[in-house]
Design an enzyme around this catalytic site. Sequence first.
Site, mmCIF file in Angstrom:
data_model
loop_
_atom_site.group_PDB
_atom_site.id
_atom_site.type_symbol
_atom_site.label_atom_id
_atom_site.label_comp_id
_atom_site.label_asym_id
_atom_site.label_seq_id
_atom_site.Cartn_x
_atom_site.Cartn_y
_atom_site.Cartn_z
ATOM 1 N N ASP A 17 29.921 -29.907 31.833
ATOM 2 C CA ASP A 17 29.119 -29.004 32.673
ATOM 3 C C ASP A 17 29.538 -29.047 34.148
ATOM 4 O O ASP A 17 28.693 -29.233 35.043
ATOM 5 C CB ASP A 17 27.622 -29.373 32.594
ATOM 6 C CG ASP A 17 27.116 -29.491 31.156
ATOM 7 O OD1 ASP A 17 27.577 -28.731 30.292
ATOM 8 O OD2 ASP A 17 26.232 -30.348 30.920
ATOM 9 N N GLU A 46 22.972 -19.814 27.883
ATOM 10 C CA GLU A 46 22.781 -20.873 28.887
ATOM 11 C C GLU A 46 23.936 -20.810 29.889
ATOM 12 O O GLU A 46 24.776 -19.914 29.805
ATOM 13 C CB GLU A 46 22.731 -22.256 28.209
ATOM 14 C CG GLU A 46 24.002 -22.637 27.482
ATOM 15 C CD GLU A 46 23.871 -23.935 26.671
ATOM 16 O OE1 GLU A 46 22.785 -24.519 26.603
ATOM 17 O OE2 GLU A 46 24.895 -24.348 26.091
#
Length: 323
Positions: free
Chosen positions: A16, A223
Site C-alpha cells: 500500500d 478500495e
Amino acid sequence: MAQQRKPLITHMFTADPSAHVFNDKLYIYPSHDIPHDGEDNDNGDEYQMEDYHVFRMDNETADPVDCGLALSQYDVPWVSTQMWAPDVAFKNGKYYLVFPARDKDGNFRLGIATSKVPEGPFKPEPECIKGSFSIDPCAFEDEDGKVYMCFGGLWGGQLEKYRTGMFDPNGTEPAKDENAVCPKIALMKDNMLEFAETPRDIVILDENGAPIKAGDEDRRYFEDPWMFKYKGKYYFTYSTGTTHYIVYAVSDNPYGPFTYQGRILEPVLGWTTHHSILEYHGKWYLFYHDCELSNGINHRRNVKFTELNFDASGKIITIFPYK
Ligand code: FUB
C-alpha cells in the site's frame, strides 16, 4: 541501486505505498505486513499490521532507507488493531500521517499523527477524526492549498455498511444492477484534524454519463483511492478489488463526477492491488505492490515502482507488470 519493478524493500513485508516528494527526496509511506500462518478471508483478517515505517529514497535510483518505527498501534489510544494503508500531507509546517485502523468496537476509523519531519516518528492524536469511517485515506492537496480526504474500501474496509449514511452491521453491497457503492471525499479543516464537511460520494460515471453499476466489477470502485492533477484535470484512481485492476476516472472538479477512462495496471501476483502516483524530476511514477518476495502469499507483500506515461490526450498508458 533501486531497480524499477523489483521489490524495493526486502528486510520486511511492505504494501500500500503512498509516495510523496518532500525536500527533493522520495518518501514512501507503506503498510507493514506481518507474516503469520492464519487463513485469508473476505473480512481481511489476514492483514494484521501493527505499525508503520517510513522509507526515504534520496533520488529515483537510490536504495530506500528505512527511517525506523514511525508509529505503533500501541501508542494510539483509540486503536485496537489493523493499521492499514496510510497516507501523509504537509501543511502548517507539519507532516500529517493519516491512517485507518479498527477502533475498540472493531470499526475502521481514520486517525492523524503529526511530525515536524517527513520520516517521523509521528505523535498520534488521542481520538480518531470525528465522523470518519472505513479505510484507505488519500490526502489530496489541490493547487490552492486545500486538502481533501478521499477514502473507503469494501468488505473488510466496511464501506458498504455505510450505504444509509449510518453504520449498519448487516449492510451489504447493492444488487448487480444498482449503482455501485461510491468512495468518499471530505474537505479537511485547515487544522488538518477534522473534516470541514460531511463526507460526500465520489460518483464515477461510464461513457454514457450513467453511474457505474455494482455488477460492473471491471470498473466499479472497491478500495485504494488516489487523486492527482495532470494538465488541469483531476485524476481519481483506484482498485477494482475482485477483478484486481488499478483504473482511473477524470473530472474537472475534485468532487466529481468522474468519468471512467481505463486501466493503469493489470493484475499483479496476490489478491490486493494498491498504488500511488506522483511526478518526480520530470517523470511520472506508479508505486504499487505485489507478492513476489513471498511467492504469492496475499498478506506478505512488497512495494515496487515503475514509470508511468501519458499519451498526448492525457490518457494513461496501461502498465503490464510482468512484461
Ligand atoms: O493492506 C490492507 C488492505 O489491503 C488495504 O487497506 C487495501 O487497500 C488492500 O491493499
